[in-house]
Design a protein around this motif. Structure first.
Motif, mmCIF file in Angstrom:
data_model
loop_
_atom_site.group_PDB
_atom_site.id
_atom_site.type_symbol
_atom_site.label_atom_id
_atom_site.label_comp_id
_atom_site.label_asym_id
_atom_site.label_seq_id
_atom_site.Cartn_x
_atom_site.Cartn_y
_atom_site.Cartn_z
ATOM 1 N N SER A 239 0.816 -1.211 0.000
ATOM 2 C CA SER A 239 0.000 0.000 0.000
ATOM 3 C C SER A 239 0.853 1.265 0.000
ATOM 4 C CB SER A 239 -0.912 0.013 1.231
ATOM 5 O OG SER A 239 -0.159 0.204 2.410
ATOM 6 N N PRO A 240 0.427 2.302 -0.699
ATOM 7 C CA PRO A 240 1.149 3.574 -0.661
ATOM 8 C C PRO A 240 1.093 4.225 0.711
ATOM 9 C CG PRO A 240 -0.900 3.792 -1.900
ATOM 10 C CD PRO A 240 -0.707 2.337 -1.641
ATOM 11 N N GLU A 241 0.063 3.917 1.479
ATOM 12 C CA GLU A 241 -0.061 4.515 2.821
ATOM 13 C C GLU A 241 1.077 4.091 3.745
ATOM 14 O OE1 GLU A 241 -4.170 4.213 1.069
ATOM 15 O OE2 GLU A 241 -2.461 2.856 1.298
ATOM 16 N N ALA A 242 1.672 2.927 3.478
ATOM 17 C CA ALA A 242 2.727 2.420 4.364
ATOM 18 C C ALA A 242 4.081 3.063 4.103
ATOM 19 C CB ALA A 242 2.840 0.906 4.215
ATOM 20 N N ARG A 243 4.237 3.757 3.008
ATOM 21 C CA ARG A 243 5.528 4.381 2.691
ATOM 22 C C ARG A 243 5.888 5.444 3.727
ATOM 23 N NH1 ARG A 243 7.980 3.789 -2.294
ATOM 24 N NH2 ARG A 243 8.968 5.824 -2.037
ATOM 25 N N GLY A 244 7.135 5.432 4.148
ATOM 26 C CA GLY A 244 7.632 6.441 5.074
ATOM 27 C C GLY A 244 7.453 6.116 6.538
ATOM 28 N N HIS A 245 6.693 5.072 6.845
ATOM 29 C CA HIS A 245 6.474 4.698 8.240
ATOM 30 C C HIS A 245 7.621 3.890 8.822
ATOM 31 C CE1 HIS A 245 2.404 6.126 9.210
ATOM 32 N NE2 HIS A 245 2.080 5.874 7.959
ATOM 33 N N GLY A 246 8.534 3.451 7.977
ATOM 34 C CA GLY A 246 9.625 2.637 8.464
ATOM 35 C C GLY A 246 9.196 1.192 8.604
ATOM 36 N N VAL A 247 9.626 0.550 9.669
ATOM 37 C CA VAL A 247 9.347 -0.868 9.889
ATOM 38 C C VAL A 247 8.036 -1.012 10.645
ATOM 39 C CG1 VAL A 247 10.201 -3.010 10.901
ATOM 40 C CG2 VAL A 247 11.807 -1.393 9.859
ATOM 41 N N LEU A 248 7.167 -1.871 10.124
ATOM 42 C CA LEU A 248 5.843 -2.064 10.698
ATOM 43 C C LEU A 248 5.663 -3.519 11.103
ATOM 44 C CD1 LEU A 248 3.805 -0.038 8.048
ATOM 45 C CD2 LEU A 248 4.422 0.721 10.358
ATOM 46 N N VAL A 249 4.783 -3.741 12.061
ATOM 47 C CA VAL A 249 4.395 -5.085 12.489
ATOM 48 C C VAL A 249 2.894 -5.224 12.281
ATOM 49 C CG1 VAL A 249 4.166 -6.657 14.454
ATOM 50 C CG2 VAL A 249 6.266 -5.312 14.157
ATOM 51 N N VAL A 250 2.488 -6.258 11.557
ATOM 52 C CA VAL A 250 1.067 -6.510 11.305
ATOM 53 C C VAL A 250 0.679 -7.813 11.998
ATOM 54 C CG1 VAL A 250 -0.666 -7.026 9.548
ATOM 55 C CG2 VAL A 250 1.042 -5.247 9.135
ATOM 56 N N MET A 251 -0.210 -7.703 12.958
ATOM 57 C CA MET A 251 -0.718 -8.860 13.694
ATOM 58 C C MET A 251 -2.179 -8.611 14.048
ATOM 59 S SD MET A 251 1.727 -11.233 14.249
ATOM 60 C CE MET A 251 1.177 -12.111 15.719
ATOM 61 N N ASP A 252 -3.019 -9.612 13.795
ATOM 62 C CA ASP A 252 -4.419 -9.565 14.189
ATOM 63 C C ASP A 252 -5.132 -8.323 13.647
ATOM 64 O OD1 ASP A 252 -6.697 -10.600 15.487
ATOM 65 O OD2 ASP A 252 -6.319 -9.401 17.286
ATOM 66 N N GLY A 253 -4.811 -7.939 12.432
ATOM 67 C CA GLY A 253 -5.474 -6.816 11.784
ATOM 68 C C GLY A 253 -4.979 -5.451 12.211
ATOM 69 N N GLN A 254 -4.034 -5.385 13.132
ATOM 70 C CA GLN A 254 -3.508 -4.110 13.598
ATOM 71 C C GLN A 254 -2.131 -3.850 12.986
ATOM 72 O OE1 GLN A 254 -3.598 -4.373 17.922
ATOM 73 N NE2 GLN A 254 -5.667 -3.526 17.966
ATOM 74 N N ILE A 255 -1.846 -2.570 12.756
ATOM 75 C CA ILE A 255 -0.562 -2.143 12.208
ATOM 76 C C ILE A 255 0.176 -1.367 13.299
ATOM 77 C CG2 ILE A 255 0.605 -0.880 10.379
ATOM 78 C CD1 ILE A 255 -2.057 -1.018 8.806
ATOM 79 N N HIS A 256 1.318 -1.882 13.714
ATOM 80 C CA HIS A 256 2.083 -1.271 14.800
ATOM 81 C C HIS A 256 3.415 -0.732 14.294
ATOM 82 C CE1 HIS A 256 -0.502 -2.845 18.065
ATOM 83 N NE2 HIS A 256 -0.639 -3.900 17.284
ATOM 84 N N GLY A 257 3.894 0.331 14.939
ATOM 85 C CA GLY A 257 5.220 0.856 14.679
ATOM 86 C C GLY A 257 6.264 0.087 15.460
ATOM 87 N N ALA A 258 7.484 0.022 14.928
ATOM 88 C CA ALA A 258 8.536 -0.803 15.521
ATOM 89 C C ALA A 258 8.965 -0.330 16.904
ATOM 90 C CB ALA A 258 9.750 -0.835 14.592
ATOM 91 N N GLU A 259 8.899 0.973 17.146
ATOM 92 C CA GLU A 259 9.408 1.483 18.423
ATOM 93 C C GLU A 259 8.560 1.034 19.614
ATOM 94 O OE1 GLU A 259 9.645 5.712 20.764
ATOM 95 O OE2 GLU A 259 10.138 5.733 18.628
ATOM 96 N N ARG A 260 7.243 1.033 19.470
ATOM 97 C CA ARG A 260 6.372 0.801 20.622
ATOM 98 C C ARG A 260 5.821 -0.617 20.713
ATOM 99 N NH1 ARG A 260 4.660 5.546 23.177
ATOM 100 N NH2 ARG A 260 6.316 7.091 22.885
ATOM 101 N N VAL A 261 5.770 -1.359 19.623
ATOM 102 C CA VAL A 261 5.082 -2.649 19.646
ATOM 103 C C VAL A 261 5.796 -3.644 20.541
ATOM 104 C CG1 VAL A 261 6.306 -3.616 17.634
ATOM 105 C CG2 VAL A 261 3.975 -4.379 18.178
ATOM 106 N N THR A 262 5.011 -4.481 21.226
ATOM 107 C CA THR A 262 5.584 -5.511 22.082
ATOM 108 C C THR A 262 4.591 -6.659 22.231
ATOM 109 O OG1 THR A 262 6.691 -5.917 24.212
ATOM 110 C CG2 THR A 262 4.720 -4.555 24.265
#
Length: 330
Positions: free
Chosen positions: A142-165
């Motif tokens: 998706s074009p929306e994901a550009r620029g966000h850096g590293v993402l984690v996708v689990m259970d329909g949610q999109i998380h940023g790398a810094e905060r996800v745990t």
């Protein structure tokens, strides 16, 4: 159609059990990346996906050499293929957040890198891996994901790398981003993620990773901690230390005394907390003891940052600058 690279590393998403009702007693990292793709034929309508097997292990057994291989391959793929839309990494959930944070600090490209895993093995009834993988590919395309850096996708949610745990040992909703929440979500309608307005900070974009990494243990705070553990680390000459402090990253009197009386060179040291959320701020004693607060980073992510600081040859003052650059330290 978008072109993606899938890097498979194993984990529960590639795990198999003896029967479909078994959720806990299984072997991680059995299926290869090609088998994961074949199990989700709907992917053929989303992107053209090339598969490479970087590892096939339980993520608790991931090694620094696997991290180096991932970084080298992603950098090389982005440099060699301008038409590549993004990278998806299948990964075990136990250390997924550490890999995501490492890549966030090292990969300087607006194209998305998306990590995805599963809480149930591939053989389970209602296995979550296939849908998670489908949605990870949706996000990476998706074009929306550009620029966000590293993402984690689990259970329909999109998380940023810094905060996800990972917050739970079971259940498909085991991942969260404490204090901030997910960046967005993904469903059959599409990717729901705000566009990025500006560039992000990548403090170790040009860093080359060595074969031999520094030693950085994590010391856990508790009632009357054994000072011998800290003394052993210092006497062993570890390059860095992360404290999982009580409360807002507090060290005990005994731990402070060990640092005060240590006559040798001090390692680079960060204070995180064991609470699971909330920041660790500066303390008047930090400079005297050689410590720095880890901000919102949990202990395992503080260790990742400290490892890269050591590889880059930074001292305490330079590490503080990197923390400020990442808006982790005021």
């Amino acid at each position: 159609m978008n072109r993606l690279l899938l890097l498979a590393t194993g984990g529960t998403i590639a795990g198999c059990a003896a029967d479909s009702a078994t959720l806990n007693d299984y072997t991680a990292g059995v299926l290869g990346g090609d088998a994961l793709l074949a199990a989700v034929p709907q992917l053929q309508g989303l992107a053209t996906i090339s598969v490479e097997q970087v590892a096939n292990v339980d993520s608790a057994d991931l090694l620094f050499e696997h991290w180096r291989a991932l970084v080298d391959r992603i950098r090389g793929a982005f440099a060699a293929a301008p038409e590549l839309a993004g990278v998806v990494i299948t990964h075990g959930t136990n250390t997924l957040e550490e890999t995501a944070w490492l890549l966030q600090l090292l990969i300087d490209d607006p194209r998305p890198v998306v990590l995805v895993g599963a809480m149930r093995p591939a053989t389970a009834l209602s296995a979550d891996g296939p849908l998670n993988l489908l949605q990870a590919v949706q996000v990476a395309s998706s074009p929306e994901a550009r620029g966000h850096g590293v993402l984690v996708v689990m259970d329909g949610q999109i998380h940023g790398a810094e905060r996800v745990t990972k917050l739970a040992t079971q259940g498909v909703g085991a991942f969260a981003s404490p204090d901030s929440g997910p960046l967005g979500w993904v469903d059959d309608v599409g990717v729901h993620l705000a566009m990025v307005s500006g560039p992000r900070q990548v403090p170790f974009a040009g860093l080359d990773l060595p074969e031999q990494w520094p030693q950085v243990p994590i010391v856990y705070g508790c009632v009357e901690p054994e000072p011998l553990l800290l003394s052993v680390c210092l006497n062993a000459g570890v390059a860095g230390l992360v404290f999982t402090g009580t409360g807002a990253g507090q060290l005990s009197v005994g731990e402070c005394r060990v640092l005060e009386t240590w006559a040798g060179p001090r390692p680079l040291m960060l204070r995180a907390n064991r609470c699971g959320s909330g920041p660790v701020h500066r303390n008047p004693e930090d400079e005297r003891l050689g410590l720095l607060p880890a901000g919102s980073l949990n202990p395992q992510k503080a260790r990742v940052l400290l490892l890269l600081c050591l590889i880059a040859g930074l001292d305490r003052a330079s590490m503080a600058d990197r923390l400020i650059q990442l808006e982790l330290l005021n």
